[in-house]
Write a protein that holds these residues in place. Structure first.
Motif, PDB file in Angstrom:
ATOM      1  N   VAL A  60       0.892  -1.356  -0.051  1.00 40.15           N
ATOM      2  CA  VAL A  60      -0.515  -0.065   0.433  1.00 40.15           C
ATOM      3  C   VAL A  60       0.398   1.509  -0.122  1.00 40.15           C
ATOM      4  O   VAL A  60       1.610   1.475   0.901  1.00 40.15           O
ATOM      5  CB  VAL A  60      -0.950   0.098   1.873  1.00 40.15           C
ATOM      6  CG1 VAL A  60      -2.352   1.312   1.624  1.00 40.15           C
ATOM      7  CG2 VAL A  60      -1.366  -1.272   1.730  1.00 40.15           C
ATOM      8  N   ILE A  61       0.056   2.523  -0.789  1.00 36.51           N
ATOM      9  CA  ILE A  61       1.620   3.402  -0.215  1.00 36.51           C
ATOM     10  C   ILE A  61       0.313   4.725  -0.248  1.00 36.51           C
ATOM     11  O   ILE A  61      -1.327   4.814  -0.959  1.00 36.51           O
ATOM     12  CB  ILE A  61       1.773   3.387  -2.444  1.00 36.51           C
ATOM     13  CG1 ILE A  61       3.218   2.884  -2.479  1.00 36.51           C
ATOM     14  CG2 ILE A  61       2.590   5.813  -1.891  1.00 36.51           C
ATOM     15  CD1 ILE A  61       2.946   3.098  -3.429  1.00 36.51           C
ATOM     16  N   LEU A  62       0.590   5.554   0.599  1.00 35.26           N
ATOM     17  CA  LEU A  62      -0.209   6.354   1.028  1.00 35.26           C
ATOM     18  C   LEU A  62      -0.268   7.990   0.106  1.00 35.26           C
ATOM     19  O   LEU A  62       1.277   8.180  -0.059  1.00 35.26           O
ATOM     20  CB  LEU A  62      -0.235   7.093   2.255  1.00 35.26           C
ATOM     21  CG  LEU A  62      -0.384   5.751   3.275  1.00 35.26           C
ATOM     22  CD1 LEU A  62      -0.336   6.307   4.874  1.00 35.26           C
ATOM     23  CD2 LEU A  62      -1.957   5.562   3.259  1.00 35.26           C
ATOM     24  N   MET A  63      -0.592   8.395  -0.801  1.00 40.08           N
ATOM     25  CA  MET A  63      -0.177   9.160  -1.462  1.00 40.08           C
ATOM     26  C   MET A  63      -0.532  11.173  -1.896  1.00 40.08           C
ATOM     27  O   MET A  63      -2.050  10.951  -1.820  1.00 40.08           O
ATOM     28  CB  MET A  63      -0.388   8.943  -2.877  1.00 40.08           C
ATOM     29  CG  MET A  63       0.160  10.266  -4.155  1.00 40.08           C
ATOM     30  SD  MET A  63       1.917   9.586  -4.409  1.00 40.08           S
ATOM     31  CE  MET A  63       1.717   8.260  -5.485  1.00 40.08           C
ATOM     32  N   ASP A  64       0.105  11.690  -0.718  1.00 46.24           N
ATOM     33  CA  ASP A  64      -0.154  13.273  -1.154  1.00 46.24           C
ATOM     34  C   ASP A  64      -0.378  13.945  -2.903  1.00 46.24           C
ATOM     35  O   ASP A  64      -0.041  13.158  -3.215  1.00 46.24           O
ATOM     36  CB  ASP A  64       0.830  14.053  -0.295  1.00 46.24           C
ATOM     37  CG  ASP A  64      -0.110  15.412  -0.202  1.00 46.24           C
ATOM     38  OD1 ASP A  64      -1.099  15.302  -0.039  1.00 46.24           O
ATOM     39  OD2 ASP A  64       0.412  16.427   0.398  1.00 46.24           O
ATOM     40  N   ILE A  65      -1.174  14.292  -3.135  1.00 53.26           N
ATOM     41  CA  ILE A  65      -1.108  15.428  -4.348  1.00 53.26           C
ATOM     42  C   ILE A  65      -0.652  16.355  -4.560  1.00 53.26           C
ATOM     43  O   ILE A  65      -0.016  15.973  -5.789  1.00 53.26           O
ATOM     44  CB  ILE A  65      -2.918  15.662  -4.152  1.00 53.26           C
ATOM     45  CG1 ILE A  65      -4.147  14.494  -4.361  1.00 53.26           C
ATOM     46  CG2 ILE A  65      -3.354  16.284  -5.546  1.00 53.26           C
ATOM     47  CD1 ILE A  65      -5.330  15.106  -4.682  1.00 53.26           C
TER      48      ILE A  65
ATOM     49  N   MET B  33      -4.111   4.887  -1.493  1.00 57.13           N
ATOM     50  CA  MET B  33      -4.932   5.189  -1.604  1.00 57.13           C
ATOM     51  C   MET B  33      -4.330   6.951  -0.879  1.00 57.13           C
ATOM     52  O   MET B  33      -3.086   7.521  -0.642  1.00 57.13           O
ATOM     53  CB  MET B  33      -4.590   5.549   0.542  1.00 57.13           C
ATOM     54  CG  MET B  33      -5.628   5.655   1.130  1.00 57.13           C
ATOM     55  SD  MET B  33      -7.670   5.483   1.318  1.00 57.13           S
ATOM     56  CE  MET B  33      -6.918   4.916   2.191  1.00 57.13           C
ATOM     57  N   MET B  34      -4.805   7.637  -1.889  1.00 56.35           N
ATOM     58  CA  MET B  34      -4.748   9.257  -1.802  1.00 56.35           C
ATOM     59  C   MET B  34      -4.852   9.688  -0.424  1.00 56.35           C
ATOM     60  O   MET B  34      -6.228   9.588   0.506  1.00 56.35           O
ATOM     61  CB  MET B  34      -5.569  10.228  -2.790  1.00 56.35           C
ATOM     62  CG  MET B  34      -5.275   9.616  -4.131  1.00 56.35           C
ATOM     63  SD  MET B  34      -4.213   9.218  -4.651  1.00 56.35           S
ATOM     64  CE  MET B  34      -3.086  10.825  -5.150  1.00 56.35           C
ATOM     65  N   LEU B  35      -3.891  10.166   0.430  1.00 48.13           N
ATOM     66  CA  LEU B  35      -4.594  11.160   1.859  1.00 48.13           C
ATOM     67  C   LEU B  35      -3.961  12.653   1.483  1.00 48.13           C
ATOM     68  O   LEU B  35      -2.607  12.987   1.108  1.00 48.13           O
ATOM     69  CB  LEU B  35      -3.175  10.089   2.844  1.00 48.13           C
ATOM     70  CG  LEU B  35      -3.127  10.602   4.240  1.00 48.13           C
ATOM     71  CD1 LEU B  35      -4.900  10.416   4.770  1.00 48.13           C
ATOM     72  CD2 LEU B  35      -2.696  10.044   4.774  1.00 48.13           C
ATOM     73  N   THR B  36      -5.257  13.144   1.602  1.00 50.43           N
ATOM     74  CA  THR B  36      -5.308  14.628   1.481  1.00 50.43           C
ATOM     75  C   THR B  36      -5.529  15.581   1.755  1.00 50.43           C
ATOM     76  O   THR B  36      -6.789  14.877   2.418  1.00 50.43           O
ATOM     77  CB  THR B  36      -4.987  14.865  -0.562  1.00 50.43           C
ATOM     78  OG1 THR B  36      -4.329  16.335  -0.947  1.00 50.43           O
ATOM     79  CG2 THR B  36      -6.211  14.457  -1.001  1.00 50.43           C
TER      80      THR B  36
END
Length: 198
Positions: A44-49, A73-76
């Motif tokens: 899993v990757i947590l990715m900011d925008i 998972m976009m985390l923003t």
């Protein structure tokens, strides 16, 4: 798990909140995320925008093209429709806001990792609220006769049955149905029925 976040303090806060999860690497921007993924291939990757050099959306595209099995998972902080849609089209399976409580975030990440898609409740409201407004606007393009035909199609009637009910020719029903699909930007009767019952 990989965390991609341009703000080091924010990355630290997130990693501290995910008790029981192994953080294999952190990246400061989208380009670093691609390199880190190549090295550690996380589940899993947590990715900011919004990040320097390469933004999160472009990074998701790159990662998904090479490692489609990686869950993202976009985390923003962004909950506008454009970013949500762009993230979905790029291949992200989840979209959470950074304001999500730590306990909920960890739970949502586990659900994502198990194969489900995740949308933050506020993000879902943004999407469905905007969809309802768009659908209302599209419906206003239809004449009363077109609305009658749409309703009968949604209720499962054939063109012949619709023609008999409305005392018009079957060819007229077919032509009107094509016009309805065009006005509503839909492909077929099935999509029209789904649109009607939403």
């Amino acid at each position: 798990m990989e965390i991609t976040e341009s703000n080091a303090e924010e990355a630290y806060r997130i990693s501290r909140s995910l008790i029981g999860m192994e953080i294999t690497t952190t990246a400061g921007d989208g380009a670093e995320a691609v390199v880190a993924c190549r090295k550690s291939l996380p589940d899993v990757i947590l990715m900011d925008i919004q990040m320097p050099n390469m933004d999160g959306i472009q990074s998701v595209r790159e990662i998904k093209s090479q490692w489609p099995q990686v869950r993202i998972m976009m985390l923003t902080t962004f909950k506008d429709e454009e970013n949500i849609r762009l993230a979905q089209r790029a291949g992200a399976e989840g979209y959470l806001l950074k304001s999500t409580p730590a306990k909920n975030m960890a739970q949502q990440i586990r659900v994502l990792d198990s194969g489900s898609s995740i949308l933050d409740a506020n993000v879902l409201k943004t999407l469905t609220g905007n969809d309802k407004e768009k659908n209302k606007e599209k419906l206003s393009r239809l004449t009363n006769r077109e609305k009658d035909i749409m309703e009968l199609v949604a209720e499962g009637y054939s063109n012949k049955e619709i023609a008999e009910k409305l005392f018009i020719g079957e060819g007229t029903v077919r032509n009107t149905l094509s016009i309805i699909l065009s006005k509503l930007e839909l492909r077929d009767r099935t999509q029209l029925a789904i649109f009607y019952w939403k």
